[in-house]
Design a protein around this motif. Structure first.
Motif, PDB file in Angstrom:
ATOM      1  N   THR A  96       0.841  -1.135   0.058  1.00 11.85           N
ATOM      2  CA  THR A  96       0.084  -0.314  -0.032  1.00 11.85           C
ATOM      3  C   THR A  96       0.773   1.281   0.163  1.00 11.85           C
ATOM      4  O   THR A  96       0.450   2.239  -0.740  1.00 11.85           O
ATOM      5  CB  THR A  96      -0.941   0.012   1.086  1.00 11.85           C
ATOM      6  N   HIS A  97       2.007   1.138   0.947  1.00  6.00           N
ATOM      7  CA  HIS A  97       2.756   2.250   0.611  1.00  6.00           C
ATOM      8  C   HIS A  97       3.490   2.573  -0.676  1.00  6.00           C
ATOM      9  O   HIS A  97       3.608   3.765  -0.892  1.00  6.00           O
ATOM     10  CB  HIS A  97       3.882   2.032   1.914  1.00  6.00           C
ATOM     11  N   LEU A  98       3.732   1.448  -1.177  1.00  3.96           N
ATOM     12  CA  LEU A  98       4.377   1.559  -2.465  1.00  3.96           C
ATOM     13  C   LEU A  98       3.592   2.139  -3.572  1.00  3.96           C
ATOM     14  O   LEU A  98       3.681   2.902  -4.450  1.00  3.96           O
ATOM     15  CB  LEU A  98       4.932   0.282  -2.841  1.00  3.96           C
ATOM     16  N   ARG A  99       2.263   1.784  -3.348  1.00  2.00           N
ATOM     17  CA  ARG A  99       1.246   2.120  -4.387  1.00  2.00           C
ATOM     18  C   ARG A  99       0.914   3.762  -4.057  1.00  2.00           C
ATOM     19  O   ARG A  99       0.567   4.369  -5.089  1.00  2.00           O
ATOM     20  CB  ARG A  99      -0.188   1.455  -4.332  1.00  2.00           C
ATOM     21  N   ALA A 100       1.186   4.107  -2.971  1.00  6.04           N
ATOM     22  CA  ALA A 100       0.781   5.456  -2.703  1.00  6.04           C
ATOM     23  C   ALA A 100       1.917   6.541  -3.329  1.00  6.04           C
ATOM     24  O   ALA A 100       1.609   7.485  -3.723  1.00  6.04           O
ATOM     25  CB  ALA A 100       0.802   5.877  -0.918  1.00  6.04           C
ATOM     26  N   HIS A 101       3.099   6.164  -3.549  1.00  9.28           N
ATOM     27  CA  HIS A 101       3.984   6.697  -4.347  1.00  9.28           C
ATOM     28  C   HIS A 101       4.103   6.379  -5.661  1.00  9.28           C
ATOM     29  O   HIS A 101       5.287   6.822  -6.412  1.00  9.28           O
ATOM     30  CB  HIS A 101       5.643   6.438  -3.670  1.00  9.28           C
ATOM     31  N   GLU A 102       3.122   5.667  -6.207  1.00  7.19           N
ATOM     32  CA  GLU A 102       3.368   5.151  -7.612  1.00  7.19           C
ATOM     33  C   GLU A 102       3.016   6.480  -8.555  1.00  7.19           C
ATOM     34  O   GLU A 102       2.066   7.407  -8.385  1.00  7.19           O
ATOM     35  CB  GLU A 102       2.263   4.010  -7.812  1.00  7.19           C
ATOM     36  N   THR A 103       3.688   6.583  -9.567  1.00  5.86           N
ATOM     37  CA  THR A 103       3.551   7.856 -10.532  1.00  5.86           C
ATOM     38  C   THR A 103       2.723   7.383 -11.583  1.00  5.86           C
ATOM     39  O   THR A 103       2.243   6.026 -11.707  1.00  5.86           O
ATOM     40  CB  THR A 103       5.089   7.986 -11.242  1.00  5.86           C
ATOM     41  N   VAL A 104       2.426   7.915 -12.492  1.00  7.84           N
ATOM     42  CA  VAL A 104       1.491   7.814 -13.450  1.00  7.84           C
ATOM     43  C   VAL A 104       1.988   6.862 -14.385  1.00  7.84           C
ATOM     44  O   VAL A 104       1.416   5.995 -14.946  1.00  7.84           O
ATOM     45  CB  VAL A 104       1.087   9.097 -14.456  1.00  7.84           C
ATOM     46  N   LEU A 105       3.294   6.901 -14.700  1.00  7.74           N
ATOM     47  CA  LEU A 105       3.962   5.873 -15.647  1.00  7.74           C
ATOM     48  C   LEU A 105       4.089   4.588 -14.868  1.00  7.74           C
ATOM     49  O   LEU A 105       3.937   3.617 -15.650  1.00  7.74           O
ATOM     50  CB  LEU A 105       5.207   6.484 -15.909  1.00  7.74           C
ATOM     51  N   LEU A 107       1.726   3.405 -12.827  1.00  9.44           N
ATOM     52  CA  LEU A 107       0.628   2.974 -12.993  1.00  9.44           C
ATOM     53  C   LEU A 107       0.265   2.240 -14.207  1.00  9.44           C
ATOM     54  O   LEU A 107      -0.253   1.224 -14.282  1.00  9.44           O
ATOM     55  CB  LEU A 107      -0.247   4.236 -12.461  1.00  9.44           C
ATOM     56  N   VAL A 108       0.685   2.953 -15.313  1.00  2.78           N
ATOM     57  CA  VAL A 108       0.141   2.550 -16.462  1.00  2.78           C
ATOM     58  C   VAL A 108       0.957   1.116 -16.894  1.00  2.78           C
ATOM     59  O   VAL A 108       0.437   0.165 -17.149  1.00  2.78           O
ATOM     60  CB  VAL A 108       0.695   3.535 -17.673  1.00  2.78           C
ATOM     61  N   CYS A 109       2.335   1.114 -16.469  1.00  2.00           N
ATOM     62  CA  CYS A 109       3.051  -0.108 -16.641  1.00  2.00           C
ATOM     63  C   CYS A 109       2.581  -1.063 -15.825  1.00  2.00           C
ATOM     64  O   CYS A 109       2.189  -2.324 -16.357  1.00  2.00           O
ATOM     65  CB  CYS A 109       4.555   0.201 -16.037  1.00  2.00           C
ATOM     66  N   ARG A 110       2.051  -0.936 -14.662  1.00  2.00           N
ATOM     67  CA  ARG A 110       1.316  -1.911 -13.775  1.00  2.00           C
ATOM     68  C   ARG A 110       0.166  -2.252 -14.356  1.00  2.00           C
ATOM     69  O   ARG A 110      -0.034  -3.634 -14.345  1.00  2.00           O
ATOM     70  CB  ARG A 110       1.279  -1.340 -12.430  1.00  2.00           C
ATOM     71  N   LEU A 111      -0.731  -1.512 -14.833  1.00  2.00           N
ATOM     72  CA  LEU A 111      -2.119  -1.767 -15.445  1.00  2.00           C
ATOM     73  C   LEU A 111      -2.033  -2.755 -16.789  1.00  2.00           C
ATOM     74  O   LEU A 111      -2.618  -3.719 -16.677  1.00  2.00           O
ATOM     75  CB  LEU A 111      -2.842  -0.819 -15.546  1.00  2.00           C
ATOM     76  N   LEU A 112      -0.870  -2.364 -17.538  1.00  2.00           N
ATOM     77  CA  LEU A 112      -0.488  -2.908 -18.706  1.00  2.00           C
ATOM     78  C   LEU A 112      -0.041  -4.695 -18.263  1.00  2.00           C
ATOM     79  O   LEU A 112      -0.439  -5.688 -19.094  1.00  2.00           O
ATOM     80  CB  LEU A 112       0.504  -2.514 -19.528  1.00  2.00           C
ATOM     81  N   LEU A 113       0.719  -4.672 -17.245  1.00  2.97           N
ATOM     82  CA  LEU A 113       1.108  -5.943 -16.919  1.00  2.97           C
ATOM     83  C   LEU A 113       0.195  -6.663 -16.516  1.00  2.97           C
ATOM     84  O   LEU A 113      -0.042  -8.082 -16.786  1.00  2.97           O
ATOM     85  CB  LEU A 113       2.370  -5.788 -15.900  1.00  2.97           C
ATOM     86  N   LYS A 115      -2.878  -6.683 -16.969  1.00  2.00           N
ATOM     87  CA  LYS A 115      -3.862  -6.911 -18.372  1.00  2.00           C
ATOM     88  C   LYS A 115      -3.272  -8.176 -19.079  1.00  2.00           C
ATOM     89  O   LYS A 115      -4.108  -8.940 -19.438  1.00  2.00           O
ATOM     90  CB  LYS A 115      -4.047  -5.549 -19.438  1.00  2.00           C
ATOM     91  N   LYS A 116      -2.140  -8.201 -19.345  1.00  2.07           N
ATOM     92  CA  LYS A 116      -1.095  -9.149 -19.905  1.00  2.07           C
ATOM     93  C   LYS A 116      -1.271 -10.310 -19.294  1.00  2.07           C
ATOM     94  O   LYS A 116      -1.605 -11.486 -19.839  1.00  2.07           O
ATOM     95  CB  LYS A 116       0.101  -8.571 -20.147  1.00  2.07           C
ATOM     96  N   LYS A 117      -1.235 -10.275 -17.882  1.00  2.00           N
ATOM     97  CA  LYS A 117      -1.266 -11.424 -17.061  1.00  2.00           C
ATOM     98  C   LYS A 117      -2.796 -12.099 -17.186  1.00  2.00           C
ATOM     99  O   LYS A 117      -2.751 -13.573 -17.094  1.00  2.00           O
ATOM    100  CB  LYS A 117      -0.933 -11.077 -15.594  1.00  2.00           C
ATOM    101  N   LYS A 118      -3.697 -11.317 -17.124  1.00  2.00           N
ATOM    102  CA  LYS A 118      -5.205 -11.890 -17.090  1.00  2.00           C
ATOM    103  C   LYS A 118      -5.436 -12.633 -18.496  1.00  2.00           C
ATOM    104  O   LYS A 118      -5.877 -13.531 -18.652  1.00  2.00           O
ATOM    105  CB  LYS A 118      -5.958 -10.512 -16.935  1.00  2.00           C
ATOM    106  N   LYS A 119      -4.902 -12.036 -19.566  1.00  2.00           N
ATOM    107  CA  LYS A 119      -5.052 -12.717 -20.804  1.00  2.00           C
ATOM    108  C   LYS A 119      -4.311 -13.850 -21.085  1.00  2.00           C
ATOM    109  O   LYS A 119      -4.842 -14.946 -21.403  1.00  2.00           O
ATOM    110  CB  LYS A 119      -4.712 -11.669 -22.042  1.00  2.00           C
ATOM    111  N   LYS A 120      -3.163 -14.141 -20.263  1.00  2.00           N
ATOM    112  CA  LYS A 120      -2.556 -15.474 -20.147  1.00  2.00           C
ATOM    113  C   LYS A 120      -3.120 -16.124 -19.409  1.00  2.00           C
ATOM    114  O   LYS A 120      -3.299 -17.490 -19.948  1.00  2.00           O
ATOM    115  CB  LYS A 120      -1.139 -14.970 -19.620  1.00  2.00           C
TER     116      LYS A 120
END
Length: 128
Positions: A96-105, A107-113, A115-120
């Protein structure tokens, strides 16, 4: 008799001349031997000087290697102490602490990863 005395005298003179010539040859031979012995001693001395120089060079190289090893060891010890100091300062934080300091970039990378994981995962379910 006089002729015999003259002949003996001549033979003695020739013998003395031959002795003088032999004596000169012996002196020259001895001088040559002394000169050669002097040369041998000179080159033996040169060989000893070269051996001594090589021994000094070996010792210098060995000392240089030991000095380099010591420097390397000291550097490794210094780095190790820095690593220990840094790791002692690092604190574990929550996700949670790490997520609190997450930048937009981030966040985008994490969401794409994700999404890819769900497709797999979906593909794996369909192939089973």
């Amino acid at each position: 008799m006089e002729a015999a005395d003259n002949l003996n005298t001549m033979l003695n003179m020739e013998s003395q001349e031959e002795s003088k010539a032999d004596s000169k040859m012996v002196k020259k031979a001895k001088a040559k031997i002394l000169s050669l012995e002097k040369d041998v001693l000179y080159w033996q001395n040169k060989c000893l000087e070269i051996r001594l120089s090589l021994q000094k060079l070996k010792l210098a190289k060995e000392q240089e290697r030991k000095d380099q090893e010591e420097k390397h060891r000291a550097l490794m010890n210094a780095m190790e102490s820095q690593i220990v100091q840094i790791t002692d300062e690092i604190e574990a934080v929550s996700y949670t602490h790490l997520r609190a300091h997450e930048t937009v970039l981030d966040l985008v990378c994490r969401l794409l990863l994700e999404k890819k994981k769900k497709k797999k995962k979906k593909k794996e379910k369909h192939t089973k």
